[in-house]
Scaffold this active site. Structure first.
Site, PDB file in Angstrom:
ATOM      1  N   ASP A 382       0.749  -1.191  -0.218  1.00 27.83           N
ATOM      2  CA  ASP A 382      -0.034   0.137   0.114  1.00 27.83           C
ATOM      3  C   ASP A 382       0.882   1.249   0.099  1.00 27.83           C
ATOM      4  OD1 ASP A 382      -2.296   1.717   0.257  1.00 27.83           O
ATOM      5  OD2 ASP A 382      -2.507   1.553   2.494  1.00 27.83           O
ATOM      6  N   GLU A 385       2.695   5.055  -4.011  1.00 27.77           N
ATOM      7  CA  GLU A 385       2.374   6.062  -5.224  1.00 27.77           C
ATOM      8  C   GLU A 385       3.869   6.718  -5.320  1.00 27.77           C
ATOM      9  OE1 GLU A 385       0.098   5.717  -2.482  1.00 27.77           O
ATOM     10  OE2 GLU A 385      -0.985   4.329  -4.092  1.00 27.77           O
ATOM     11  N   ASP A 478      -9.260   3.676  -2.477  1.00 27.87           N
ATOM     12  CA  ASP A 478     -10.145   3.935  -1.326  1.00 27.87           C
ATOM     13  C   ASP A 478     -11.418   4.650  -2.280  1.00 27.87           C
ATOM     14  OD1 ASP A 478      -8.256   3.112   0.329  1.00 27.87           O
ATOM     15  OD2 ASP A 478      -7.554   5.211   0.881  1.00 27.87           O
TER      16      ASP A 478
HETATM   17  O1  MIG Z   1      -3.611   6.072   4.767  1.00 28.59           O
HETATM   18  O2  MIG Z   1      -3.587   0.723   5.674  1.00 28.59           O
HETATM   19  O3  MIG Z   1      -5.821   2.428   0.347  1.00 28.59           O
HETATM   20  O4  MIG Z   1      -6.873  -0.060   1.641  1.00 28.59           O
HETATM   21  O5  MIG Z   1      -7.058   0.221   4.762  1.00 28.59           O
HETATM   22  C1  MIG Z   1      -4.809   4.898   4.592  1.00 28.59           C
HETATM   23  C2  MIG Z   1      -4.885   1.603   5.994  1.00 28.59           C
HETATM   24  C3  MIG Z   1      -3.739   3.797   4.426  1.00 28.59           C
HETATM   25  C4  MIG Z   1      -5.029   2.803   2.561  1.00 28.59           C
HETATM   26  C5  MIG Z   1      -5.384   1.831   1.688  1.00 28.59           C
HETATM   27  C6  MIG Z   1      -6.471   1.188   2.412  1.00 28.59           C
HETATM   28  C7  MIG Z   1      -6.107   0.670   4.056  1.00 28.59           C
HETATM   29  C8  MIG Z   1      -5.320   2.045   4.629  1.00 28.59           C
HETATM   30  N1  MIG Z   1      -4.247   2.637   3.916  1.00 28.59           N
END
Ligand code: MIG
Length: 796
Positions: A382, A385, A478
């Site tokens: 995650d 980017e 999200d």
């Molecule tokens: O700042 O890990 O898209 O699926 O639950 C949020 C917490 C960070 C973004 C992800 C989401 C995840 C969440 N993350």
């Protein structure tokens, strides 16, 4: 004359034609199957592609004409004319209509601009993960991987960038891929109705023109260029349950038991950031997960796999072993002055691995040993980017330096220095931003492959770039709990699939907000045919387990998820097709029916592979659905009823997505299991035809790479009905033996049947059975013992 100055000379080698200018260079190359590649670079702008894995071939001399400043290439897909003096280029497709003209490439201090005349083309698709309309004609898109929680329809840019555009309409098709990992923009006729304007902040102009007879051929060729999706483990096709976050251990175990007690199939449970100690990667929270090994053993015993989240930010903390080892090996991203770039993310102040070089990727990959040793099965990358909370642009400073080594030696990496040759190995973040997430996924996958060489990993990533299908599946980030987002999810899948990435899914129910029970069930219905099928929700959201809404929803949701599991043999076979051909499983109608004008507008129904047409309900309160069936006859998946092409209205009560099978299809389903780790008893062949039909299925052990060495079973079946006899002929290839006990055949019920005799012919002899008959929903089922040597089934 152009912004690179005068053309001084043309030069020719077997694999390229070079044009030299006062301050730059252009190059023409040809790839397999007629793809033409034009590079235009100012000075030293060029960088090795992160996306392209294929290599140019010799330019066939017979098809080439070179003048003083002009080059003509005539290929099977059309004619390419280059006017190198002013950097113009035109592609005239074989059809002769909708030619594509590049009206020069202009370089300036702010980057490059290129304009294309499109001569009447009005249908453009692809561009990866975009919330823009299905047809990109008339839209403007930006490629700059960005974390934007609760994005809205038409919000842009998002997490992933795939700068590939597919032009397709009944007149013809082509693809253009503009390979560049800096900030790029595509104005697809938003400003000028007949012109695409492309800009790139940094780097070279890298244009690939992909000709093709039809859109499937173009998408297939794009996947030859940028690589195919990996074959995931079978369990990755199961239903998956996530939330931010399930903790502590006891709650995770209770969740797992909830599935088994409710008899709702599920394969995977996700652990979001709260499993970690202070959000530090490669740690367990001693408070919430004091005995992770025991928990994982119990979950495995219940037939579950576990996927944990891993973010790129590594906490800047003395004594934290991952930080210390990374500092020692010097793997973290640095600023131009040689100090580390730091930013706030979940753990607090963090440093970030520089995934662009192999040394860092190896270091990163080896960190996963920590989690694998506890038994964690898959990984979810995650925030890549990359997303940074406290930096003004929400990502790395644009001038941080990446060591882009592509396997080169990295000895003097400490000195980000004066030496010119060394500087060329470094890239400023602004030039490679869109590939950071992809390189993280790559480091993760390659690390897992080194640690467990014979297992197929599951890697899920949020950020990605063209070619990223080689490393990870992706989900659409999200999203929001609304019917608008359910509709959007489907349209996003279609374009992401056309952009070379078939393995995609959305957070079922919508990440932010709480879905109504109706919305959740409808989203599960789409999930049945989503390649990646996972429910996930934000912190503090209401419970969203499939039984959370009580009856009648528990029963409805169970039926929906059961359907996913019944279809597993068919879904898995389609994954294999996507892995082999690059064509997406979830596809717009026009991919199979390119001559059908209507198919270019429809993004609320889709094909799954070649056989299924699925028309999900995407509106609240609706229990009927208007469906367009393209050319040919179709049969209802539920009762085998024959339906002709055109528009029809169908009943679609909650839980019942209208699903159709093309007349002539044989569909492979199986009896119910609670997870893919259970062996289903019966392989069920559903014949959707009164006369002739065919189908094929692919089986292997679902976890190892042994399928590459012949340990698979490819089963082709043809169905033929004659007078009073129905015959199914089997062709088998490969030496894997699936564990089914029975094989059943379901044939649409007609007065010819019930049958009196069933003969199972195998290579080792024939066996006659009094068929065990079973009538259900318009089909007659006959069951035989399963034999891996089956040749033919005769029903009389
Ligand atoms: O700042 O890990 O898209 O699926 O639950 C949020 C917490 C960070 C973004 C992800 C989401 C995840 C969440 N993350």
């Amino acid at each position: 004359m152009n912004t690179l100055g005068n053309l001084s000379k043309l030069e020719q080698t077997p694999k390229a034609i070079f044009a030299h200018y006062d301050s730059g260079e252009a190059r023409i190359e040809v790839f397999k199957s007629g793809i033409v590649h034009l590079t235009v670079m100012r000075g030293k702008d060029e960088m090795k592609s992160f996306a392209v894995i294929d290599s140019p071939v010799d330019i066939p001399a017979s098809s080439m004409k070179i003048g003083k400043a002009d080059v003509e290439l005539a290929g099977p897909g059309g004619t390419f004319n280059f006017h190198l003096e002013n950097l113009e280029f035109s592609f005239i497709p074989k059809s002769g209509v909708n030619s594509l003209d590049l009206k020069g490439v202009q370089f300036s201090d702010t980057g490059l601009v290129a304009e294309f005349d499109i001569h009447g083309a009005r249908n453009f698709y692809g561009l990866g993960e975009k919330t823009l309309p299905f047809n990109k004609y008339g839209t403007r898109a930006t490629m700059w991987n960005s974390d934007f929680p609760a994005y809205t329809v038409r919000f842009d840019p998002l997490y992933e960038s795939i700068p590939f555009l597919l032009k397709s309409d009944p007149q013809g098709t082509y693809g253009i891929f503009l390979d560049n990992t800096s900030r790029t923009t595509f104005d697809v006729c938003a400003t000028d109705s007949d012109q695409i304007v492309y800009t790139a902040k940094e780097g070279a102009f890298e244009l690939y023109v992909i000709p093709g007879k039809n859109p499937a051929e173009v998408v297939g060729k794009f996947s030859e260029l940028t690589g195919k999706m990996h074959m995931p483990p079978l369990w990755a096709l199961g239903y998956q349950q996530s939330r931010w976050s399930y903790y502590p251990e006891a709650r995770v175990l209770e969740l797992a038991r909830g599935f088994r007690e409710n008899k709702i199939p599920c394969d995977v449970i996700y652990l979001d950031i709260d499993y970690m100690n202070g959000y530090k990667c490669f740690t367990w929270s001693p408070k919430n997960f004091p005995t992770p090994k025991e928990m994982l053993d119990t979950l495995h015993g219940l037939g579950f796999k576990v996927v944990t989240i891993i973010d790129p930010g590594i906490k800047d903390e003395k004594g934290y072993d991952v930080f210390e080892s990374g500092m020692k090996d010097s793997v973290f991203v640095k600023k131009p002055d040689g100090s580390h770039f730091t930013g706030q993310v979940w753990p607090g102040k963090c440093v970030f691995p520089d995934f662009f070089n192999e040394k860092t990727r190896k270091w990163w990959g080896s960190q996963y040993k920590f989690l694998l040793d506890y038994g964690v099965d898959g990984f979810w990358n995650d925030m890549n980017e990359p997303s940074v909370f406290d930096s003004p642009n929400k990502t790395f400073d644009l001038d941080v330096v990446h060591l882009v080594d592509e396997g080169q030696s990295v000895e003097n990496e400490e000195q980000i220095s004066e030496s010119k040759t060394q500087m060329e190995k470094f890239a400023r973040h602004v030039a490679v931003h869109n590939a950071y997430g992809m390189q993280m996924a790559r480091a993760t996958r390659e690390g897992l492959e080194r640690l467990e060489p014979n297992l197929r990993p599951l890697v899920l990533t949020r950020a990605n770039y063209a070619g990223g299908q080689r490393y990870a599946a992706m989900w659409t980030g999200d999203n929001f709990a609304s019917f608008a987002h359910l509709r959007l999810a489907l349209s996003m899948f279609l374009n992401i699939g056309l952009s070379g990435q078939p393995f995609v899914g959305s957070d079922v129910g919508g990440f932010i907000g709480d879905p109504s029970p109706e919305l959740f069930s409808r989203w599960l219905e789409l999930g049945v045919f989503s390649p990646f099928f996972r429910t996930h929700s934000v912190i503090n959201s209401k419970p969203r387990e499939p039984w959370a809404f009580g009856e009648p929803y528990t029963g409805i949701n169970r039926n929906i998820i059961d359907r996913r599991y019944e279809l597993i043999p068919e879904l898995y076979s389609e994954f294999k097709n996507a892995h082999d051909t690059g064509l997406p499983m979830v596809r717009p109608l026009f991919l199979n029916y390119p001559e059908d004008q209507k198919s270019y507008e429809l993004s609320d129904e889709f094909l799954f592979g070649d056989k299924f047409l699925v028309a999900p309900v995407l509106d609240s309160g609706k229990v009927k659905r208007n469906v367009y069936l393209p050319s040919g006859n179709w049969m209802s998946f539920y009762d085998g009823k024959l339906i002709s092409e055109g528009w029809h209205e169908f009943d679609a009560p909650l839980g019942m997505t209208p699903i159709f099978v093309k007349d002539g299809g044989v569909v492979f389903t199986q009896s119910l299991v609670q997870s893919t780790s259970d062996q289903a008893d019966t392989l069920i062949l559903k014949v959707f035809s009164m006369k002739r039909g065919k189908g094929s299925a692919y089986f292997d052990d679902g976890v190892t790479r042994d399928y590459r060495d012949g340990k698979y079973l490819a089963m082709d079946v043809t169905f033929g009905a004659e007078d009073k006899t129905d015959v199914l002929d089997f062709g088998l290839k490969g030496d894997y033996v699936p564990g089914y006990k029975f094989i059943a055949v379901e044939i649409p019920f007609t007065e010819r049947i019930p049958y009196h005799d069933g003969v199972l012919e195998t290579v080792s002899g024939n066996q006659t059975f009094a068929p065990v008959r079973d009538e259900r929903n318009g089909f007659m089922r006959v069951t035989f013992p399963f034999s891996p040597k089956i040749k033919r089934i005769v029903l009389k």
